[in-house]
Structure formats: structure tokens, C-alpha cells
Design an enzyme around this catalytic site. Structure first.
Site, PDB file in Angstrom:
ATOM      1  N   ASP A 188      -3.690  -7.533   1.159  1.00  0.00           N
ATOM      2  CA  ASP A 188      -3.077  -6.564   2.070  1.00  0.00           C
ATOM      3  C   ASP A 188      -1.744  -6.116   1.493  1.00  0.00           C
ATOM      4  O   ASP A 188      -1.147  -6.797   0.645  1.00  0.00           O
ATOM      5  CB  ASP A 188      -2.886  -7.155   3.463  1.00  0.00           C
ATOM      6  CG  ASP A 188      -1.801  -8.218   3.516  1.00  0.00           C
ATOM      7  OD1 ASP A 188      -1.909  -9.195   2.765  1.00  0.00           O
ATOM      8  OD2 ASP A 188      -0.836  -8.081   4.294  1.00  0.00           O
TER       9      ASP A 188
ATOM     10  N   GLU B 180      -0.820 -11.094   4.940  1.00  0.00           N
ATOM     11  CA  GLU B 180       0.451 -11.738   4.598  1.00  0.00           C
ATOM     12  C   GLU B 180       1.639 -10.852   4.937  1.00  0.00           C
ATOM     13  O   GLU B 180       2.657 -11.326   5.446  1.00  0.00           O
ATOM     14  CB  GLU B 180       0.459 -12.089   3.108  1.00  0.00           C
ATOM     15  CG  GLU B 180       1.615 -12.998   2.687  1.00  0.00           C
ATOM     16  CD  GLU B 180       2.899 -12.262   2.366  1.00  0.00           C
ATOM     17  OE1 GLU B 180       3.968 -12.895   2.352  1.00  0.00           O
ATOM     18  OE2 GLU B 180       2.838 -11.036   2.129  1.00  0.00           O
TER      19      GLU B 180
END
Length: 451
Positions: free
Chosen positions: A92, A156
Site C-alpha cells: 500500500d 501500513e
């Protein structure tokens, strides 16, 4: 002396790595599904899963974590009796911010002046490629000498804790002898570095109320208590005259005894304007790696455009506090909340709400894994010795893994050196760093297996 065969193999794989990173960067995998389609993150997760399967990984799975995102897992069995190494990265990315401000489109990997530009190129899709390159080089040169687990996180950057909670609920999944977190970076390009400390963090939302509703500043101003003015007083109390963070009860005199960050280099990296002084005291390394730092990251108050002459009845702020290693983040949160309440003037009503937290981290640098990494980095970066540095940011998963697996050695490396400008416009990765760190990781796995 002939070149290292690992280095030769990685060099030959770089064109393929660039093509793959181009594919991976193209996914708009921002785990904020109010702004970006969930399908983009799911497609990126599937790309990583397919890449692991192609390398012979077993039990490849998309793990549905409690925050509604997916982490990718796989295991590559090694020789019988070999140690297990967990390799971490995240697929991500941060939002691109102002896409128009990018020199080239953020989700198109573009080569310019020797660097590859694109959101996630360094943080941390490049980390996924680093792990793949290291494993491919080993497979081409006698095989992977350890059992490898890979976990690629899907949220994250959002800090929503999905993987941490999943790991706590499934503690056997990520158990390993050593963990390599590929989400840090060298101190500067060409200087091999492991990150040995991370500050923790807490996020606290503050609200101050003084009136039942806004009042005309001409009719009531001067006696009516202004909630925004009260909030400004509170926020100002969090810093000393020199800019040091001052939360009652939280010490700020720790000293960093490793690699130092020269002030001129920091000013350049941080793009500090001419004539503007740095804040705080002590060395730059003291201030950004082992001391507390408060930042007001948001304020709710009337914008200048359209403002009316009113005394404000309510105001809010979101405060981030970076917590030094050795300080419990939960205790720091309590101190911050108590400070805000104690420094709220005029009897104004104040409320605080914690909305996020992550513990600090400090590695054991005396372990065999650190010795193996130092030797590996020395070979991957001829003429350079591995350096120890801190990082001011937080990776909450580190403490979760340290708590779940206290016997495991944890090393933090990665591609996010200062020129990468992670989280900012025109993020980029140095292909030379990707190549050398992939070599270092492959050599590390060989040396660690033999230790």
C-alpha cells in the site's frame, strides 16, 4: 578478483525488476477506500501473490485483516534444519497529494536523471522487488539456504493496525528466527545503513468549548472566552522557546551515540528555508531519533476565506506526539492528555481522545544476524562499513513482532533514503540502491545460514 556471482545475477535481473516495478506502481493501492477504489489494492495484492507463486512459494494466501485490507503471505521451505527468516514489505502507498504538482504522473514509473519516479517506488513497492531480487539471485547461485516467509502488508501507511491484530490472533504464522523489515532506508545514497531505533507515536484529538455559540467579536470580544484562542494557548504550551517539545512529565534529554546527522545535511534534506532556524536542542540525531516531538497536524477553525468577525465557541486540533525509545506510548499518551487539560486556560471545557498509537522500537545490535548483515553490506557496498541510524517515524508492526517473537532478531533496511522523498511529491527510488540492497540481502541470507 572476479565479481561476486550474486552481484552479477542481480545486475542481470534489473531490467526485469524495472518492468515489474512499473506494473506494481501502476496500482493505485492507497488503503483509504473513501478516496481510492478497493479494487486497486486488491489487484496489487494479487500481483504480489502471483509473484510469490512464480518463485515457488507455498501456502500463498491473501489474509483478510481486521481493518478490511489484505496482507499477502507465503512460505518458501529451505533445507532441513535451516533457520527461518521473515521478509516484510508493504504494497500500500500514501496518496499522491497534488497530482498536478508531480513532474510525471505518480502512478507511472518514470526514469529521470538516473532515478525511477512514482508513488511507492521506494516506500515500499520497491521493497517487495528487493526481496524478490535477493531470492532470485540465490536460486540462480546454489539455492535459498534458509526457510523464507514473506509478508506484504496492505495498510501500513494508514496505521489502522490490521496486520498487527491478525498476527496477534495467529501467532504461529509469522514465527521466525530473524525478521528483515524492508521499510527503512540508508542514511544517504551509497552508505549502507540499518535502522536500530524507531520512535513510537500517539495521536490525540483535542476539543475546547467556551460558549454555546459563536458571538459577534465587536459586541462581546474582550470578555467572552474565545475557544480558538484557548486552543492556541494550549498548543503553544507544548513547545519551549527554542522549539523543544515540552510535555509535562516527559523527559527530552536522551542522547544518540551512533551515526550523526550534520546540520547542513539535514537542512538540505528537509529543505529548510534560508534564515529559518532549526528547533530544539542537542544534535540533530538526538532531536529526530531519540527525543519526543510534538506536531499539530490539523486544526478545525474557520478558514480565512469567508471568515466572519466572531468569537469562536469551539475549536479542535489533532496532535501527533513521537515517543522516544524506552518510553511506553500509552504512558506518553496519558502525559499528553494531562498536559493539555492542565494548560487549558480560563476554565474552558476540554476533552481529549486518543485515536492512534504505536510503540517505539530498539534493536539488539549484538546478535549474530547483525554481524552477518554487516559483512554482507560491506561486500555489497565496497569500501563502506555498515552504519547504525535511528528513524523518527514509527513502524508499529516492529513492536508487535518483537512482543510475539522475543527470540527473533529484527533488522530494518530499505530504499527510503533522503533523496527518495517518500510521502511527498515526486517520490523516487535509486535503481543503484535497489540493486546493491538486493545483493546485500541475498548475501546476508547466505551468511546467516552459515553462522
Amino acid at each position: 578478483m572476479s565479481p561476486n556471482p550474486i552481484a552479477e545475477t542481480v545486475a542481470s535481473l534489473m531490467p526485469k525488476a524495472k518492468a515489474e516495478l512499473t506494473e506494481l506502481v501502476a496500482f493505485k493501492s492507497v488503503a483509504d477506500f473513501d478516496q481510492f477504489p478497493r479494487s486497486e489494492s486488491e489487484a496489487a495484492a494479487n500481483w504480489v501473490a502471483d509473484a510469490l507463486r512464480a518463485e515457488g512459494f507455498q501456502d500463498v494466501a491473501l489474509l483478510d485483516t481486521p481493518d478490511g485490507t489484505q496482507s499477502v503471505y507465503g512460505i518458501l521451505p529451505g533445507p532441513e534444519g535451516a533457520p527461518t527468516v521473515l521478509l516484510y514489505a508493504h504494497y500500500d502507498v500514501q496518496p499522491p497529494l497534488d497530482e498536478a504538482a508531480w513532474t510525471t504522473p505518480p502512478f507511472e514509473l518514470t526514469e529521470r536523471e538516473g532515478r525511477w519516479y512514482g508513488r511507492g517506488s521506494a516506500d515500499c513497492k520497491g521493497g517487495v522487488l528487493m526481496h524478490l531480487l535477493a531470492l532470485r539471485a540465490l536460486k540462480a547461485n546454489g539455492g535459498v539456504p534458509v526457510t523464507v516467509k514473506v509478508i506484504a502488508e496492505g495498510s501500513e501507511e494508514q496505521g489502522t493496525g490490521g496486520l498487527e491484530r491478525y498476527a496477534e490472533a495467529h501467532p504461529d504464522l509469522l514465527v521466525a528466527d530473524t525478521i528483515v523489515i524492508g521499510d527503512a532506508g540508508n542514511f544517504r545514497v551509497g552508505l549502507p545503513t540499518v535502522t536500530t531505533t524507531l520512535r513510537g507515536m500517539t495521536l490525540v484529538r483535542v476539543r475546547i468549548d467556551t460558549l454555546e455559540g459563536n458571538l459577534h467579536s465587536g459586541q462581546f470580544g474582550g470578555a467572552a472566552p474565545d475557544a480558538l484562542a484557548a486552543l492556541v494557548r494550549v498548543l503553544d504550551s507544548l513547545r519551549a522557546e527554542d522549539g523543544s517539545t515540552t510535555v509535562d512529565g516527559l523527559t527530552g534529554d536522551e542522547v544518540w551515540d551512533g551515526l550523526q546527522y550534520e546540520e547542513a545535511a539535514f537542512r538540505k534534506d528537509a529543505k529548510v528555508l534560508d534564515g529559518v532556524r532549526l528547533v530544539g536542542k542537542g544534535t540533530v540525531a538526538d532531536r529526530i531519533w531519540v527525543r519526543p516531538a510534538v506536531t499539530v497536524i490539523g486544526i478545525d477553525c474557520p478558514p480565512v476565506v469567508g471568515a466572519t468577525p466572531s468569537v469562536q465557541a469551539a475549536a479542535r486540533a489533532l496532535i501527533s506526539l513521537r515517543v522516544p525509545p524506552g518510553v511506553d506510548a500509552a504512558e506518553a499518551t496519558k502525559l499528553l492528555q494531562a498536559h493539555v487539560e492542565a494548560h487549558t486556560p480560563w476554565g474552558a471545557q476540554v476533552s481529549t481522545e486518543q485515536i492512534g498509537q504505536g510503540q517505539a522500537f530498539r534493536a539488539d545490535t549484538t546478535s549474530p544476524a547483525y554481524a552477518a548483515m554487516a559483512e554482507a553490506m560491506g561486500e555489497a557496498y565496497p569500501g563502506e562499513e555498515m552504519q547504525y541510524a535511528g528513524q523518527g517515524g514509527s513502524i508499529p508492526l516492529c513492536n508487535t513482532l518483537a512482543s510475539l517473537y522475543p527470540q527473533a532478531e529484527i533488522l530494518l533496511i530499505g530504499l527510503s533514503e533522503p533523496e527518495a522523498q517518500i510521502h511527498a511529491v515526486d517520490e523516487s527510488v535509486s535503481p543503484q540502491e535497489l540493486e546493491r540492497l538486493s545483493v546485500a540481502e541475498a548475501l546476508f541470507l547466505q551468511k546467516y545460514a552459515a553462522s
